[in-house]
Structure formats: C-alpha cells, structure tokens
Write an enzyme that holds these catalytic residues in place. Sequence first.
Site, mmCIF file in Angstrom:
data_model
loop_
_atom_site.group_PDB
_atom_site.id
_atom_site.type_symbol
_atom_site.label_atom_id
_atom_site.label_comp_id
_atom_site.label_asym_id
_atom_site.label_seq_id
_atom_site.Cartn_x
_atom_site.Cartn_y
_atom_site.Cartn_z
ATOM 1 N N THR A 100 -5.721 -4.285 5.383
ATOM 2 C CA THR A 100 -5.713 -3.535 6.635
ATOM 3 C C THR A 100 -6.353 -2.168 6.466
ATOM 4 O O THR A 100 -6.954 -1.633 7.399
ATOM 5 C CB THR A 100 -4.255 -3.389 7.127
ATOM 6 O OG1 THR A 100 -3.769 -4.698 7.395
ATOM 7 C CG2 THR A 100 -4.151 -2.557 8.374
ATOM 8 N N TYR A 158 -6.134 -7.021 14.967
ATOM 9 C CA TYR A 158 -7.269 -6.491 14.205
ATOM 10 C C TYR A 158 -7.654 -7.509 13.154
ATOM 11 O O TYR A 158 -6.949 -8.508 12.945
ATOM 12 C CB TYR A 158 -6.897 -5.161 13.531
ATOM 13 C CG TYR A 158 -5.872 -5.315 12.444
ATOM 14 C CD1 TYR A 158 -4.514 -5.394 12.763
ATOM 15 C CD2 TYR A 158 -6.246 -5.439 11.107
ATOM 16 C CE1 TYR A 158 -3.568 -5.583 11.773
ATOM 17 C CE2 TYR A 158 -5.295 -5.622 10.117
ATOM 18 C CZ TYR A 158 -3.958 -5.687 10.460
ATOM 19 O OH TYR A 158 -3.023 -5.882 9.492
ATOM 20 N N THR A 189 -1.399 -4.829 2.284
ATOM 21 C CA THR A 189 0.022 -4.600 1.975
ATOM 22 C C THR A 189 0.784 -5.903 1.716
ATOM 23 O O THR A 189 1.821 -5.885 1.065
ATOM 24 C CB THR A 189 0.732 -3.865 3.143
ATOM 25 O OG1 THR A 189 0.638 -4.663 4.325
ATOM 26 C CG2 THR A 189 0.143 -2.491 3.376
ATOM 27 N N ASP A 190 0.256 -7.040 2.234
ATOM 28 C CA ASP A 190 1.055 -8.280 2.181
ATOM 29 C C ASP A 190 1.383 -8.728 0.755
ATOM 30 O O ASP A 190 2.496 -9.186 0.489
ATOM 31 C CB ASP A 190 0.306 -9.424 2.894
ATOM 32 C CG ASP A 190 0.265 -9.256 4.405
ATOM 33 O OD1 ASP A 190 0.942 -8.348 4.927
ATOM 34 O OD2 ASP A 190 -0.445 -10.039 5.070
ATOM 35 N N LYS A 229 7.623 -5.015 -0.149
ATOM 36 C CA LYS A 229 7.406 -4.752 1.276
ATOM 37 C C LYS A 229 8.676 -5.169 2.021
ATOM 38 O O LYS A 229 9.158 -6.286 1.853
ATOM 39 C CB LYS A 229 6.194 -5.551 1.758
ATOM 40 C CG LYS A 229 5.758 -5.222 3.177
ATOM 41 C CD LYS A 229 4.455 -5.938 3.558
ATOM 42 C CE LYS A 229 4.018 -5.538 4.954
ATOM 43 N NZ LYS A 229 2.734 -6.140 5.348
ATOM 44 N N GLU A 239 26.815 -19.694 -11.699
ATOM 45 C CA GLU A 239 27.294 -20.907 -11.019
ATOM 46 C C GLU A 239 26.480 -22.139 -11.429
ATOM 47 O O GLU A 239 26.886 -23.259 -11.175
ATOM 48 C CB GLU A 239 27.246 -20.720 -9.501
ATOM 49 C CG GLU A 239 28.355 -19.817 -8.976
ATOM 50 C CD GLU A 239 28.441 -19.867 -7.456
ATOM 51 O OE1 GLU A 239 28.904 -20.870 -6.906
ATOM 52 O OE2 GLU A 239 28.022 -18.874 -6.826
HETATM 53 N N1 ASP Z 1 -2.589 -8.797 6.212
HETATM 54 C C1 ASP Z 1 -2.929 -7.500 5.745
HETATM 55 C C2 ASP Z 1 -3.242 -7.597 4.269
HETATM 56 O O1 ASP Z 1 -2.339 -7.755 3.493
HETATM 57 C C3 ASP Z 1 -1.827 -6.544 6.009
HETATM 58 C C4 ASP Z 1 -2.017 -5.147 5.486
HETATM 59 O O2 ASP Z 1 -2.875 -4.838 4.663
HETATM 60 O O3 ASP Z 1 -1.216 -4.272 5.906
HETATM 61 O O4 ASP Z 1 -4.386 -7.539 3.910
#
Ligand code: ASP
Length: 355
Positions: free
Chosen positions: A39, A52, A118-119, A191, A312
């Site tokens: 992103t 986007y 971020t993913d 995350k 367990e």
């Molecule tokens: N889908 C995006 C990615 O991981 C989300 C992000 O970067 O925030 O590339």
Amino acid sequence: MRVSKVGIVFALTVIVAAGVCAVEDTDKPNIVILATGGTIAGSAETSTQAGYTSGQVGVDILIGAVPQIKELADVTGEQISNVGSQDMSDAIWLTLATRINELAASAKVDGIVITHGTDTIEETGYFLSLVVKTDKPVVLTAAMRPSTALSADGPLNIFNAVAVAADPDARGRGVLVVTNDDIHGARSITKTNATDVQTFMSPERGLIGVSLYGVNRWFRYPYRTHTSKSDFSIKGVKSLPRVDVIYITADVSPDLIDCAVAKGAKGIVTAGVGNGNMTGPALEAVERAIAKGVVVVRATRVPSGSVGRNVEVNDDEVGTAVSGELSPAKARVLLKLALLKTKQTEQIQKYFDLY
Ligand code: ASP
C-alpha cells in the site's frame, strides 16, 4: 532510554534550516531502499476513497516523495518487486534476502530499508531475521494508506525508517519494522487491525524503541537469536519446502490435514485453539501425517500467549513440536527453514526454542 546521534543530527539540521547555526553534514550514512510494493506504493483515483491498488508506484517516486531523507543519509533505491504483500512469495523472499546479504557485505552500505505491504510484513521480517547475515540495520516499513490518500502515512514512515537504518545504535538489534513512530522487532510484531493506521503491536515483548520525526529512542534488544548469529542460510537455496497452516475450529474437517499431506506438504503448522489444541479426529490426522514423514508443529490461533509441550496434547507420544509464542504464520517461516536442515522433530523443537 537514549536519544540517538541520528536524532541529534536531524535536530541540528532543522536548526540549520531555521538559520540558527551552520553545521555542514559531510559524512552521511549510505542507505539503500529496496522496494517490494504494498500500500505504501499503492495508488487510487481520488485521495478519499477506500479502494486502491497496491504496488503501483516505483522506488524513485517513493524516495522523491520524502526529500527530507537527504538530511539524514545518502539514499539510493532498487526495485525488488512491486506486489501487494498478499502476493509475497518464497521466490521474492529468496531474491530479497540474497540482495540484502550482498549489500550488507559492502563497506559502502551502512543500512538497508525495505518498503513492503502491511499484510505479510511480519512474515518477511521474521524470515529476513533468520537468514540475513549482518549486524547492520535492516529496517522494514509500510503504510496503511496508499501514496495518493489524504494523510498518507508512508512518507513519515519512510523518513523514520531511514533515520533508524542510519543510526549506529540500531546495529545488532536484528531486523526491525518501523511504522507509525514505533520500532518493532521482526519476531514480535503482528498486524492487529485490518484498517487502522495504528495496527502493529508487539503483544508479548513490547517495542524495541520509537522514532519521532527521526529522533530515535531505544528501549531494548530482541531476546532471541537472529541475523549474524542465526544458523540458517539461504546460500544456494533455490526454493523452500512447502509448509501449510491448518486453521483449527470446533469440529474442523480432519481431511484438510490429509489433503495437505496428499498435496505434498513437507510440514504442517496447526493454528490450534487455546494451547494449540485440536479435535480428536484432527489429532488422528496429525498422527497419520507424522507417520508419512511430515513434520507437524502445534501453534495457536490465539493472538498472544505460548503453546507449551505436553499440556493437553502429549507431544512426546504424538511426535509433534510446539511453536511457543510464534504465531502460525511465523511458525510456518521457521519450519520452512528448519526443514532445509533436518526432518527430526527433536531438533526442530530445539530451533523453536532458540529462534
Ligand atoms: N494489501 C496491502 C499489502 O499488504 C496492504 C498494505 O500494504 O497495507 O500490500
């Protein structure tokens, strides 16, 4: 808590810009930015829409959007990939880690920044922390809002990431992730929110530090073995073994595990309930998998806490290893690397206890 030299240099630079005193910085660190997409490099038609596309903008534009980083370092950029990190792959990991190792070996490079989605940044960060052979700063950064958005968070994140990579106090702290002013260790970050800018947390271990407009404050070092002390190497490695994560629920279909084995998984991580538990039929499927030579690691779908041996589930009897506090996604990364070295569960458990 210490204020780093980079922070002081930046503060001085701001003073220079304000005309208070004249200090010329002639000896800036050399930082290389490796762009992979996400992103942070995403774009939308308008600045206010939710939809986007990730990975649209190249590394030069990313760098050009933050001219202030020239105050901190001499920066060059390279494009490794340009994908949303949902499409991050073993192949890109191997290319990225190989390039980082090459750059880090050069006396001309002081630190490396990687822009990422971020993913899956937590998986890439953990992978790099196991296979990158350097004490130099290796810093990932990302953004929740695309580059075209109102209040895009990417530029300040890049600025802070460069400030951290240029900071001699970042050396020896392993692979770091800098977002939203926070400095996380690659092993501990996760995350926690699908949409919020303040999404990243290190629930078990807390922050390594913070970076406030490039002024770094350091709290601690990561506590597990990493980077230059790691036993794992990707030198000459062309591909990584298949490891599947199976998400356990009430009454989960055990044939998901049988299917992973039939499709060629060399390792399985169960994202179990509670302390890595699963239904009786799922445990029987795990035993069938182990009988066929597949290594099975029990992790938990619970976001924090630790999976222990023989709580367990009798791991000694069943032949499973446990992930400790590693999430299923990170346990998958470690198991892939562990399987390059051994298929013995006892040794693999030792890796999980060490890394
Ligand atoms: N889908 C995006 C990615 O991981 C989300 C992000 O970067 O925030 O590339």
